[in-house]
Write an enzyme that holds these catalytic residues in place. Structure first.
Site, PDB file in Angstrom:
ATOM      1  N   ALA A 178       0.861  -1.177   0.000  1.00  0.00           N
ATOM      2  CA  ALA A 178       0.000   0.000   0.000  1.00  0.00           C
ATOM      3  C   ALA A 178       0.902   1.233   0.000  1.00  0.00           C
ATOM      4  O   ALA A 178       2.068   1.163   0.396  1.00  0.00           O
ATOM      5  CB  ALA A 178      -0.888  -0.019   1.236  1.00  0.00           C
ATOM      6  N   GLU A 202      -0.385  -9.451   0.112  1.00  0.00           N
ATOM      7  CA  GLU A 202      -1.809  -9.653   0.426  1.00  0.00           C
ATOM      8  C   GLU A 202      -2.649  -9.804  -0.847  1.00  0.00           C
ATOM      9  O   GLU A 202      -3.573 -10.613  -0.891  1.00  0.00           O
ATOM     10  CB  GLU A 202      -2.319  -8.480   1.278  1.00  0.00           C
ATOM     11  CG  GLU A 202      -1.682  -8.469   2.660  1.00  0.00           C
ATOM     12  CD  GLU A 202      -1.935  -7.172   3.424  1.00  0.00           C
ATOM     13  OE1 GLU A 202      -1.447  -6.115   2.980  1.00  0.00           O
ATOM     14  OE2 GLU A 202      -2.618  -7.221   4.445  1.00  0.00           O
ATOM     15  N   GLU A 222       4.807  -4.521   7.593  1.00  0.00           N
ATOM     16  CA  GLU A 222       3.993  -3.497   8.260  1.00  0.00           C
ATOM     17  C   GLU A 222       4.429  -3.205   9.689  1.00  0.00           C
ATOM     18  O   GLU A 222       4.422  -2.040  10.108  1.00  0.00           O
ATOM     19  CB  GLU A 222       2.511  -3.915   8.251  1.00  0.00           C
ATOM     20  CG  GLU A 222       1.826  -3.777   6.903  1.00  0.00           C
ATOM     21  CD  GLU A 222       1.979  -5.010   6.019  1.00  0.00           C
ATOM     22  OE1 GLU A 222       2.796  -5.904   6.360  1.00  0.00           O
ATOM     23  OE2 GLU A 222       1.277  -5.091   5.002  1.00  0.00           O
ATOM     24  N   GLY A 226       0.808  -4.957   1.069  1.00  0.00           N
ATOM     25  CA  GLY A 226      -0.392  -5.120   0.243  1.00  0.00           C
ATOM     26  C   GLY A 226      -0.159  -5.942  -1.018  1.00  0.00           C
ATOM     27  O   GLY A 226      -1.104  -6.517  -1.557  1.00  0.00           O
TER      28      GLY A 226
HETATM   29  N1  CAA Z   1       4.482   3.161  -1.120  1.00  0.00           N
HETATM   30  C1  CAA Z   1       4.797   4.297  -1.771  1.00  0.00           C
HETATM   31  N2  CAA Z   1       5.862   4.401  -2.603  1.00  0.00           N
HETATM   32  C2  CAA Z   1       6.618   3.293  -2.757  1.00  0.00           C
HETATM   33  C3  CAA Z   1       6.344   2.087  -2.101  1.00  0.00           C
HETATM   34  C4  CAA Z   1       5.200   2.044  -1.261  1.00  0.00           C
HETATM   35  N3  CAA Z   1       4.822   0.932  -0.633  1.00  0.00           N
HETATM   36  N4  CAA Z   1       7.285   1.179  -2.446  1.00  0.00           N
HETATM   37  C5  CAA Z   1       8.122   1.813  -3.286  1.00  0.00           C
HETATM   38  N5  CAA Z   1       7.722   3.075  -3.487  1.00  0.00           N
HETATM   39  C6  CAA Z   1       8.368   4.097  -4.325  1.00  0.00           C
HETATM   40  C7  CAA Z   1       9.578   4.714  -3.635  1.00  0.00           C
HETATM   41  O1  CAA Z   1       9.178   5.714  -2.738  1.00  0.00           O
HETATM   42  C8  CAA Z   1      10.346   5.243  -4.817  1.00  0.00           C
HETATM   43  O2  CAA Z   1       9.742   6.443  -5.231  1.00  0.00           O
HETATM   44  P1  CAA Z   1      10.678   7.703  -5.661  1.00  0.00           P
HETATM   45  O3  CAA Z   1      11.419   7.210  -6.864  1.00  0.00           O
HETATM   46  O4  CAA Z   1       9.688   8.777  -5.956  1.00  0.00           O
HETATM   47  O5  CAA Z   1      11.570   7.979  -4.508  1.00  0.00           O
HETATM   48  C9  CAA Z   1      10.049   4.211  -5.908  1.00  0.00           C
HETATM   49  O6  CAA Z   1       8.894   3.501  -5.494  1.00  0.00           O
HETATM   50  C10 CAA Z   1      11.173   3.200  -6.074  1.00  0.00           C
HETATM   51  O7  CAA Z   1      11.451   2.651  -4.798  1.00  0.00           O
HETATM   52  P2  CAA Z   1      12.918   2.613  -4.159  1.00  0.00           P
HETATM   53  O8  CAA Z   1      13.746   3.762  -4.653  1.00  0.00           O
HETATM   54  O9  CAA Z   1      12.749   2.474  -2.687  1.00  0.00           O
HETATM   55  O10 CAA Z   1      13.462   1.272  -4.831  1.00  0.00           O
HETATM   56  P3  CAA Z   1      14.500   0.245  -4.190  1.00  0.00           P
HETATM   57  O11 CAA Z   1      14.804  -0.750  -5.259  1.00  0.00           O
HETATM   58  O12 CAA Z   1      15.625   0.945  -3.533  1.00  0.00           O
HETATM   59  O13 CAA Z   1      13.659  -0.513  -3.021  1.00  0.00           O
HETATM   60  C11 CAA Z   1      11.756  -1.630  -2.093  1.00  0.00           C
HETATM   61  C12 CAA Z   1      12.554  -1.278  -3.357  1.00  0.00           C
HETATM   62  C13 CAA Z   1      12.577  -2.565  -1.218  1.00  0.00           C
HETATM   63  C14 CAA Z   1      10.481  -2.331  -2.536  1.00  0.00           C
HETATM   64  C15 CAA Z   1      11.440  -0.343  -1.311  1.00  0.00           C
HETATM   65  O14 CAA Z   1      10.844   0.588  -2.201  1.00  0.00           O
HETATM   66  C16 CAA Z   1      10.485  -0.533  -0.171  1.00  0.00           C
HETATM   67  O15 CAA Z   1      10.909  -0.994   0.884  1.00  0.00           O
HETATM   68  N6  CAA Z   1       9.211  -0.194  -0.371  1.00  0.00           N
HETATM   69  C17 CAA Z   1       8.210  -0.283   0.675  1.00  0.00           C
HETATM   70  C18 CAA Z   1       7.755  -1.714   0.865  1.00  0.00           C
HETATM   71  C19 CAA Z   1       6.774  -1.808   2.023  1.00  0.00           C
HETATM   72  O16 CAA Z   1       7.118  -1.555   3.161  1.00  0.00           O
HETATM   73  N7  CAA Z   1       5.536  -2.196   1.707  1.00  0.00           N
HETATM   74  C20 CAA Z   1       4.478  -2.349   2.692  1.00  0.00           C
HETATM   75  C21 CAA Z   1       3.656  -1.115   2.760  1.00  0.00           C
HETATM   76  S1  CAA Z   1       2.525  -1.147   4.104  1.00  0.00           S
HETATM   77  C22 CAA Z   1       1.157  -1.983   3.531  1.00  0.00           C
HETATM   78  O17 CAA Z   1       1.157  -2.540   2.456  1.00  0.00           O
HETATM   79  C23 CAA Z   1      -0.023  -1.962   4.460  1.00  0.00           C
HETATM   80  C24 CAA Z   1      -1.139  -2.865   4.122  1.00  0.00           C
HETATM   81  O18 CAA Z   1      -1.125  -4.039   4.406  1.00  0.00           O
HETATM   82  C25 CAA Z   1      -2.336  -2.323   3.556  1.00  0.00           C
END
Ligand code: CAA
Length: 258
Positions: free
Chosen positions: A63, A111, A131, A108
């Site tokens: 998400a 999920e 999360e 998400g």
């Molecule tokens: N939300 C918003 N933006 C996201 C995102 C997310 N979940 N995952 C990645 N992005 C965005 C980054 O912010 C980045 O944007 P910018 O270029 O504008 O900075 C772009 O995607 C590329 O990401 P990274 O530069 O971080 O790429 P990376 O290869 O270095 O890392 C990654 C990849 C490991 C997936 C890292 O992006 C990451 O850890 N993302 C978050 C993953 C996460 O924690 N997901 C769970 C969210 S909580 C949830 O899902 C709740 C639920 O159950 C409903």
């Protein structure tokens, strides 16, 4: 639609979540479009759906964290409901849904894959529920479907530690059914969908409904669910066609979903 691409390939629908610059993260708009795209599927013409993510790096990276960062308790709950409602619609869609997990399936994203009937993954796929490290629980069904899919112990480990599960371990855990080199993933998803689409659609849908409705019931009630669905397949053109062909020692005519 901006964030969802949908292609119809004969009996198979291919839905791609296309927000590649954010690794296909699910914000409210993506969820709204996903909901509308699922509603728009022609269930008479489609026998199997494949869901995947755009690009080579990510299925869905969760998400949208930016959007969630300032939510109030009530808004958080509403956002969870929005995701849950769409994912439940996918889970209970009459036709089978295959998740072709082509990279990150985090939060998400994991999920979403769990709401699908079958998951297959590329070798670079990574699953996690990160999360708790973000100060929240999974909100789109992860606490429920993960435990039901891989068992409580390993699910709790994933939820509490936020540890990443790479494709080979996901296969070992039964989180995915198969792992393929990335460049073969969609071809393999199409092959699997094709095998499903070749069978009698009414029967395939009844199998899905029987498993989905029966899995949380006691065995006696669950068997009644099966009996009703089993019975509902009789007198259909496809049942008559397939069984008559068997008796007459010939191949059946292609199934017509009637
Ligand atoms: N939300 C918003 N933006 C996201 C995102 C997310 N979940 N995952 C990645 N992005 C965005 C980054 O912010 C980045 O944007 P910018 O270029 O504008 O900075 C772009 O995607 C590329 O990401 P990274 O530069 O971080 O790429 P990376 O290869 O270095 O890392 C990654 C990849 C490991 C997936 C890292 O992006 C990451 O850890 N993302 C978050 C993953 C996460 O924690 N997901 C769970 C969210 S909580 C949830 O899902 C709740 C639920 O159950 C409903």
């Amino acid at each position: 639609m901006g964030y969802i691409k949908y292609e119809q390939k004969e009996f198979i629908g291919v839905l791609t979540i296309d927000r590649e610059k954010a690794l296909n993260a699910l914000n409210s708009e993506v969820l709204t479009e996903l909901n509308a795209a699922i509603d728009a599927i022609d269930l008479d013409a489609t026998r199997c759906l494949i869901i995947t993510g755009a690009g080579e790096k990510s299925f869905v990276a969760g998400a949208d964290i930016g959007e969630m960062s300032g939510l109030t308790k009530a808004e958080g709950e509403a956002f969870g409901k929005k995701g849950n409602d769409v994912f439940r619609k996918i889970e209970t869609l009459p036709i089978p849904v295959i998740a072709a997990v082509n990279g990150f399936a985090l939060g998400g994203g994991c999920e979403l894959s769990l709401a699908c009937d079958i998951r297959i993954a590329s070798e670079n796929a990574v699953f996690a529920q990160p999360e708790a490290g973000l100060g929240i629980t999974p909100g789109f069904g992860g606490t429920q479907r993960l435990a039901r899919t891989i068992g409580i112990g390993k699910a709790k480990e994933m939820l509490y530690t936020c540890g990443r599960v790479k494709a080979p371990e996901a296969l070992q855990l039964g989180l995915v059914n198969a792992v393929y080199p990335a460049e073969q993933l969609m071809e393999e998803a199409m092959k699997l969908a094709g095998k499903i689409a070749a069978n009698a659609p009414i029967a395939v849908r009844a199998c899905k409904k029987a498993v989905g409705d029966g899995i949380h019931l006691d065995m006696d009630s669950a068997l009644v669910v099966e009996e009703k669905l089993f019975g509902s397949c009789f007198e259909t053109e496809d049942q008559r066609n397939a069984m008559t062909a068997f008796v007459e020692k010939r191949k059946p005519e292609p199934f017509v979903n009637k």
